[in-house]
Design an enzyme around this catalytic site. Structure first.
Site, mmCIF file in Angstrom:
data_model
loop_
_atom_site.group_PDB
_atom_site.id
_atom_site.type_symbol
_atom_site.label_atom_id
_atom_site.label_comp_id
_atom_site.label_asym_id
_atom_site.label_seq_id
_atom_site.Cartn_x
_atom_site.Cartn_y
_atom_site.Cartn_z
ATOM 1 C CB CYS A 2 -0.873 0.042 1.246
ATOM 2 S SG CYS A 2 -1.984 -1.356 1.399
ATOM 3 N N GLY A 28 -1.060 0.644 -4.813
ATOM 4 C CA GLY A 28 -2.374 0.128 -4.439
ATOM 5 C C GLY A 28 -3.442 0.753 -5.305
ATOM 6 C CG ASN A 101 3.190 -0.576 2.795
ATOM 7 O OD1 ASN A 101 4.309 -0.222 2.429
ATOM 8 N ND2 ASN A 101 2.614 -1.639 2.324
ATOM 9 N N GLY A 102 1.751 -2.977 4.878
ATOM 10 C CA GLY A 102 2.398 -4.181 5.383
ATOM 11 C C GLY A 102 1.376 -5.201 5.793
ATOM 12 C CE1 TYR A 257 4.715 -5.002 -10.773
ATOM 13 C CE2 TYR A 257 4.079 -5.393 -8.492
ATOM 14 C CZ TYR A 257 3.739 -5.090 -9.798
ATOM 15 O OH TYR A 257 2.430 -4.858 -10.122
ATOM 16 C CB THR A 303 8.059 -2.980 -13.479
ATOM 17 O OG1 THR A 303 6.892 -2.323 -12.986
ATOM 18 C CG2 THR A 303 9.093 -2.985 -12.371
HETATM 19 O O1 PRP Z 1 3.886 -13.542 -13.330
HETATM 20 P P1 PRP Z 1 2.784 -12.570 -12.996
HETATM 21 O O2 PRP Z 1 1.898 -13.104 -11.940
HETATM 22 O O3 PRP Z 1 2.067 -12.109 -14.204
HETATM 23 O O4 PRP Z 1 3.455 -11.305 -12.279
HETATM 24 C C1 PRP Z 1 4.566 -10.613 -12.769
HETATM 25 C C2 PRP Z 1 4.180 -9.502 -13.692
HETATM 26 O O5 PRP Z 1 3.275 -8.575 -13.029
HETATM 27 C C3 PRP Z 1 3.866 -7.304 -12.937
HETATM 28 O O6 PRP Z 1 3.405 -6.437 -13.943
HETATM 29 P P2 PRP Z 1 2.210 -5.381 -13.751
HETATM 30 O O7 PRP Z 1 1.338 -5.400 -14.928
HETATM 31 O O8 PRP Z 1 1.555 -5.606 -12.431
HETATM 32 O O9 PRP Z 1 2.911 -3.952 -13.589
HETATM 33 P P3 PRP Z 1 3.913 -3.088 -14.479
HETATM 34 O O10 PRP Z 1 3.096 -2.398 -15.533
HETATM 35 O O11 PRP Z 1 4.498 -2.145 -13.487
HETATM 36 O O12 PRP Z 1 4.954 -3.977 -15.081
HETATM 37 C C4 PRP Z 1 5.343 -7.536 -13.116
HETATM 38 O O13 PRP Z 1 5.987 -6.395 -13.640
HETATM 39 C C5 PRP Z 1 5.378 -8.675 -14.100
HETATM 40 O O14 PRP Z 1 5.185 -8.191 -15.405
HETATM 41 N N1 GLN Z 2 -0.539 -4.153 0.996
HETATM 42 C C1 GLN Z 2 -0.653 -3.660 2.185
HETATM 43 O O1 GLN Z 2 0.223 -2.983 2.685
HETATM 44 C C2 GLN Z 2 -1.938 -4.033 2.881
HETATM 45 C C3 GLN Z 2 -2.235 -3.370 4.195
HETATM 46 C C4 GLN Z 2 -3.264 -4.158 4.997
HETATM 47 N N2 GLN Z 2 -2.734 -5.410 5.422
HETATM 48 C C5 GLN Z 2 -4.548 -4.357 4.191
HETATM 49 O O2 GLN Z 2 -4.823 -5.424 3.731
HETATM 50 O O3 GLN Z 2 -5.287 -3.439 3.987
HETATM 51 MG MG MG Z 3 4.960 -6.027 -15.512
#
Ligand code: PRP
Ligand code: GLN
Ligand code: MG
Length: 505
Positions: A2, A28, A101-102, A257, A303
Site C-alpha cells: 500500500c 495500491g 502498509n504491510g 517490482y 517495470t
Molecule cells: O507472473 P505474474 O503473476 O504475471 O506477475 C509478474 C508480472 O506482473 C507485474 O506487472 P504489472 O502489470 O503488475 O505492472 P507493471 O506495468 O508495473 O509492469 C510484473 O511487472 C510482471 O510483469
Molecule cells: N498491501 C498492504 O500494505 C496491505 C495493508 C493491509 N494489510 C490491508 O490489507 O489493507
Molecule cells: Mg509487468
C-alpha cells in the site's frame, strides 16, 4: 503493498495529500482514503477505486485542515470491502486514524487479546484495524489528557512489543499531530521530508521519496527500523528509536517490482538497482550461452524497462519496444482475482508485429510470479511471427508465499513453486528461460548503504525474518486468501454498502 502519506502543513493539506496519493497509486489500486482534521474534528473520505475516482470536488472541499494522512490500498488481509479502505478510525483515546502498509503475522492473536483483555471491538478482518487498536489501547493506558511525544513514543514501543510482521504506519492523533513508524526490521519503506514556506516549516512522511520530491519537499531521511517520527500540529518534529533490537532488513521486492524507479529507498536508488539487475542478467546470459543468437531485447512494460535497456546494452544487442502498453490499464499483478489479471494482460499489452517477424526475441520481465503475464506474452510474440521466444526474469524464481504486505498467500499459485526452471519454461511455452540468481540480485541492491543488515527475500528463499512463520501459519493463510477461497467468500460482492464507515458520501 500500500502507499501511505501524512502531512503537517501551514495551509489546507487536501490537495497535497491527493497529489501524493496519485504519485503512490502504483502501490495500491483497490481503494483510497484521506482524513484531515480541523478544530478537533475529523473529515474522512475513503472508498474503493483509484484516487481520481474516489475524490470528487465535493469531497475535496470538505477535507479541510492543515494536517492529514492518506492511503492507497492493495489488500493483503481481510476483504476488499470499502469499509476496509484506509485510514481506519478509532474514537478513543483522542480520536486516532491510521494508515498502514504491510501485514501483521499475529493479527489473529492480537485480535483475540484486544477483545478479551483490552475490551476493544474490531469490526473488520483487516489487520490494520487491529494495529490501530493496539496503538490506541497502549496510548490510552498511559492515561494522559494531553499526550506528549513521550506518550506517543511509549505507545509505539508497546506496538513493537505486541505486533509481529511488517508495518510502515502513519497515524494521526486529533488535535495533536501525526506519527510515522516502521517495524523493527524496516521491511516496508517510509521516509520523511521538509519544505519551508513563508508561513513556516511543513513536513511530509511517505512510503516512497518520489511522493516528497513531486510535492517539492526535500527528503530528510528514511525512518529507521523501529524508529518513530512525531510531528506536532505546529510543525515541531521529534524522532526516537522505539524498538529494542532494530535491524534494517528491507523487502527486496520493492526494488524488483513495487517501488517507482525514481524513488530512493534506504539510500538505494531503485533505478540504479534495476539497471544493475539488467547487467548481471546479461552476464549470466553470456556465461550460459556465449554464442547466443538473440536478435533483439524487449521489455514487458512497464517495470522491466530499466533492466531490459541495460541488459541489451551489455549484450550489445538491439533494444526494441515490441509491446505497447495501454496507458489506461493499471498494474495487473496487484489486481484482485486471476480472471481479471489474465484479461488485463491482453488489454494492456499489444505487439508491434514487425519487431517480431522472423526474429529471435529475448523478452525481459522484472519477475515471474503467477506466470499470468509471461504465458500470454510468449504466445503473443509467437503469434506476431517470432522465430524463437526467449524469456529472462530480472528476479530469481518466486517460489514462496509472502506474508509481509504482498498478496502472494498461496505457494500453489506461484508458477515456479515445486517446479524446475525447465518445467516453468515449458509451462510458459518459451524456447529458453533464464532467471537472475538470488546472489546477483542481492549484489545489485547492496554496497550502497552499510546500515542495511540484510534483505527480506522470503519469496525467493522461504526464510521469514520475523521468525514466526511456520507451515501451519502458511497453510492457514493459503486457505483464507487463495483466489478461489476469496471468490467463495464473496470478496468481490457488493458487501461494502452495509459496512461501518464513519463517513458520508
Ligand atoms: O507472473 P505474474 O503473476 O504475471 O506477475 C509478474 C508480472 O506482473 C507485474 O506487472 P504489472 O502489470 O503488475 O505492472 P507493471 O506495468 O508495473 O509492469 C510484473 O511487472 C510482471 O510483469
Ligand atoms: N498491501 C498492504 O500494505 C496491505 C495493508 C493491509 N494489510 C490491508 O490489507 O489493507
Ligand atoms: Mg509487468
Amino acid at each position: 503493498m500500500c502507499g501511505i502519506v501524512g502531512i503537517v502543513s501551514t495551509s489546507n493539506v487536501n490537495q497535497l495529500l491527493y497529489d501524493a496519493l496519485t504519485v503512490l497509486q502504483h502501490r495500491g489500486q483497490d481503494a483510497a482514503g484521506i482524513v484531515t482534521f480541523q478544530d478537533d474534528r475529523f473529515y474522512l473520505r475513503k472508498d474503493n477505486g483509484l484516487v481520481r475516482d474516489v475524490f470528487r470536488t465535493r469531497h475535496m472541499r470538505r477535507l479541510v485542515g492543515n494536517v492529514g494522512i492518506g492511503h492507497v490500498r492493495y489488500p493483503t488481509a481481510g476483504s476488499s470491502s470499502s469499509a476496509e479502505a484506509q485510514p481506519f478510525y478509532v474514537n478513543s483515546p483522542y480520536g486516532i486514524t491510521l494508515a498502514h502498509n504491510g501485514n501483521l503475522t499475529n493479527a489473529d492473536d492480537l485480535s483475540r487479546d484486544l477483545f478479551r483483555t483490552d475490551l476493544r471491538h474490531i469490526n473488520t478482518n483487516s489487520d490494520s484495524e487491529v494495529l490501530l487498536n493496539v496503538f490506541a489501547h497502549e496510548l490510552q493506558k498511559l492515561g494522559k489528557l494531553d499526550p506528549t511525544k513521550d506518550e506517543i513514543f511509549a505507545a509505539v514501543s508497546a506496538v513493537h512489543q505486541r505486533c509481529r510482521g511488517a508495518y510502515a504506519v502513519i497515524a494521526m492523533v486529533t488535535g495533536y499531530g501525526i506519527v510515522g513508524f516502521r517495524d523493527p526490521n524496516g521491511i516496508r519503506p517510509a521516509c520523511y521530508g521538509v519544505r519551508e514556506t513563508e508561513e513556516g516549516t511543513e513536513y511530509m512522511i511517505a512510503s516512497e521519496s518520489v511522493a516528497l520530491s513531486a510535492a517539492g519537499f526535500k527528503m530528510v531521511r528514511d525512518i529507521a527500523p523501529g524508529e518513530a517520527v512525531y510531528i506536532e500540529t505546529d510543525g515541531t518534529l521529534y524522532t526516537q528509536q522505539c524498538a529494542e533490537n532494530p535491524k534494517l532488513v528491507p523487502c527486496i521486492f520493492e526494488h524488483v517490482y513495487f517501488a517507482r524507479p525514481d524513488s530512493i529507498i534506504d539510500k538505494v536508488s531503485v533505478y540504479k538497482a534495476r539497471l544493475r539487475m539488467g547487467e548481471t542478467l546479461a552476464d549470466k546470459i553470456l556465461k550460459e550461452r556465449p554464442d547466443h543468437d538473440i536478435d533483439v531485447v524487449m521489455p514487458i512494460p512497464d517495470t522491466s524497462r530499466t533492466s531490459a535497456l541495460q541488459m541489451a546494452h551489455r549484450l550489445g544487442v538491439k533494444f526494441r519496444e515490441g509491446f505497447i502498453k495501454n496507458r489506461y490499464i493499471g498494474r495487473t499483478f496487484i489486481m484482485p482475482g486471476q480472471k481479471m489479471r489474465k484479461k488485463s494482460v491482453r488489454q494492456k499489452l499489444n505487439p508491434i508485429d514487425l519487431e517480431f517477424r522472423g526474429k529471435n526475441v529475448m523478452l525481459v520481465d522484472d519477475s515471474i510470479v503467477r506466470g499470468t503475464t509471461c504465458k500470454e506474452i510468449v504466445q503473443m510474440a509467437r503469434d506476431a511471427g517470432a522465430r524463437n521466444v526467449y524469456f529472462a526474469s530480472a528476479a530469481p524464481p518466486v517460489r514462496f508465499p509472502n506474508v509481509y504486505g504482498i498478496d502472494m498467500p498461496s505457494a500453489s499459485e506461484l508458477i515456479a513453486h515445486d517446479r524446475s526452471i525447465e518445467d516453468v519454461r515449458d509451462q510458459i511455452g518459451a524456447d529458453w528461460l533464464i532467471y537472475q540468481d538470488l546472489e546477483d540480485l542481492v549484489t545489485c541492491v547492496s554496497d550502497v548503504n552499510p546500515d542495511i543488515d540484510g534483505w527480506e527475500c522470503s519469496v525467493f528463499d522461504g526464510s521469514y525474518i520475523t521468525g514466526d512463520v511456520d507451515e501451519a501459519y502458511l497453510r492457514k493463510l493459503e486457505d483464507l486468501r487463495k483466489d478461489e477461497s476469496r471468490f467463495e467468500a464473496g470478496d468481490n460482492a457488493d458487501n461494502g454498502i452495509i459496512d461501518l464507515h464513519n463517513d458520508e458520501d
